[in-house]
Structures are given as structure tokens and as C-alpha cells.
Design a protein around this motif. Structure first.
Motif, PDB file in Angstrom:
ATOM      1  N   ARG A   1       7.883 -35.286 -48.419  1.00 16.41           N
ATOM      2  CA  ARG A   1       6.551 -34.855 -48.842  1.00 16.41           C
ATOM      3  C   ARG A   1       5.463 -35.403 -47.920  1.00 16.41           C
TER       4      ARG A   1
ATOM      5  N   GLN B   1       3.017 -27.771 -52.717  1.00 15.22           N
ATOM      6  CA  GLN B   1       2.274 -28.959 -52.312  1.00 15.22           C
ATOM      7  C   GLN B   1       1.051 -28.613 -51.476  1.00 15.22           C
TER       8      GLN B   1
ATOM      9  N   TYR C   1       2.231 -33.071 -58.207  1.00 16.27           N
ATOM     10  CA  TYR C   1       2.991 -32.568 -57.063  1.00 16.27           C
ATOM     11  C   TYR C   1       4.053 -33.551 -56.564  1.00 16.27           C
TER      12      TYR C   1
END
Length: 248
Positions: free
Chosen positions: A184, A90, A173
């Protein structure tokens, strides 16, 4: 070192306390007492979240050597190899490949040393045909309905950048398994805070974190645990961006 610092060090690392104890004993002692005693005792952030945040902060601050030293500790405290790899993957969307590749290589060295087979299991859930649609839906899920058709917005000359944000940053992603949206967004917050110079994006992602459940107290804990690794200026900037996000 304090007894708590020694205990936490032994819990995280298998080797000796630090070579700095021989060359720079004063620094080694007060840094270890701060980073491995005072800071962890400040709040109740769980080990796994703390280590994921620290790994992201080390990538954002380009601390490759420290990242490679901390990754085994993170794995020992519950971060899975897939989660660690997803943090690195990421980072490419927020730092670019030039600043991310050394961390991918460092992670693979750690995995190999620990007998973890490579490549790790695939986590992709999209295809070229649906990555734009799926990515934009993730933007809506995280930021709100105002992101609907974001990929078609903006001046014509730069509209492709918005399309890439939807299809690549979020479609390639964020749609991957291995981490959920809350994890995330926390990682993105740490990546942005640690590299500095991204305050507008940091405010936006602080607001996104809050919107999906990573509330202000949680983010303050995250900043606090990252502080020994990114320093005071960027930590204070992150707190200011968080305050602005709350005000908005």
C-alpha cells in the motif's frame, strides 16, 4: 521492435503489437524498445511489483485508456483481481472520487471481459465503531509512534481533517486485506509521484516506505519502471523527494 520488446509484448498482451505500428511506426518502435526492453532490463524488480506500480502510476497520471490496456497484462503477470481493485480503491483517498471513478469503471470492464465475477470478495476489516482506532494504529505502524493520537492534533478549526485522515484514509483503506502495508505504501508513493504537486506528501510517504522496508534501491527501481508512463519531470521530482526523505 527488438526481439526482447516483442517477447515482452507477447508475454503481456494477446493482441497485435500496436495500431501505431501502422500510423506511427517510428514512434511505436522506439517507444516499445524503450518501455518493453530497455526499462525492464534495467533492474530486477519482479513482474508483480512492477505492474502494481505501473497501474498506480497510470491512475495518478489520469491515463484511463492506458490503464485499461495494461490491466489485463498485469493480471496475466500475477496481479490478482483483488489486488488490482484495491489499488483503484486506495486511489480515491489520494485523488478523490472524481478522478478515481473512471478507473473503477475501466477495471470492472476488464474483469467482466475476462469472466471474473463481480462484486469481488469483500476485504474490509473494520466497522464504524473501530475504524478511527484501527486507522490510527496503522499510522503508528507505518510512520512511527509520533502518530499516536494524531486524530486529536492540529488547530481546532481543521482538526476534523486529521481525524478523517486516521478514520477514512487509513481506517477505511489501509486496514483492508488484499494488500499489505508495504504494498500500500508503494502504491501511495506511485499515486503521489504520478499526479505531481504533492511533493511534501511524497517526501513523507517516501520516508514511510523506507521505514517499513521499501528501501531506497527498491523505490528507485519503482520510479524507473514508472518513468515511461509518467515522463521525466515527475520521475525526477520523485527521485528528489526520495533523496530528501533519506536525508531526513
Amino acid at each position: 521492435m527488438t526481439s526482447t520488446a516483442k517477447k515482452n509484448w507477447k508475454r503481456m498482451f494477446s493482441g497485435p503489437a500496436s495500431g501505431l505500428l501502422e500510423t506511427d511506426p517510428e514512434f511505436a518502435q522506439f517507444f516499445a524498445d524503450f518501455a518493453f526492453d530497455e526499462v525492464p532490463l534495467q533492474d530486477d524488480l519482479d513482474d508483480r511489483s512492477r505492474m502494481m506500480a505501473i497501474l498506480a502510476a497510470l491512475i495518478g497520471s489520469q491515463s484511463t485508456e492506458t490503464f485499461e490496456a495494461m490491466l489485463p497484462a498485469a493480471l496475466g503477470l500475477g496481479v490478482t483481481p483483488v489486488e488490482a481493485r484495491e489499488i483503484v480503491y486506495q486511489a480515491a483517498a489520494y485523488l478523490g472520487i472524481g478522478r478515481t471513478l473512471p478507473f473503477l469503471q475501466a477495471a470492472n470492464r476488464v474483469f467482466t471481459a475476462q469472466g471474473i465475477s463481480l462484486p469481488l470478495p469483500a476485504q474490509s476489516t473494520t466497522s464504524p465503531d473501530i475504524r478511527l482506532e484501527q486507522g490510527e494504529q496503522v499510522q503508528v505502524d507505518i510512520f512511527g509512534e509520533q502518530m499516536r493520537e494524531f486524530s486529536k492534533s492540529g488547530p481546532e478549526e481543521s482538526r476534523h481533517i486529521n481525524r478523517w485522515l486516521s478514520s477514512n484514509c487509513f481506517g477505511d483503506y489501509y486496514t483492508r486485506t488484499g494488500l499489505d502495508n508495504r504494498q500500500r505504501e508503494m502504491i501511495t508513493f506511485c499515486l503521489l509521484a504520478a499526479q505531481g504537486g504533492c511533493e511534501p506528501q511524497l517526501i513523507s510517504h517516501a520516508a514511510a516506505n523506507i521505514r517499513i522496508g521499501n528501501r531506497r534501491p527498491f523505490l528507485v527501481k519503482v520510479i524507473s519502471q514508472c518513468l515511461p508512463y509518467i515522463g521525466y519531470p515527475r520521475s525526477l521530482n520523485a527521485l528528489q523527494c526520495l533523496r530528501k526523505a533519506v536525508e531526513q
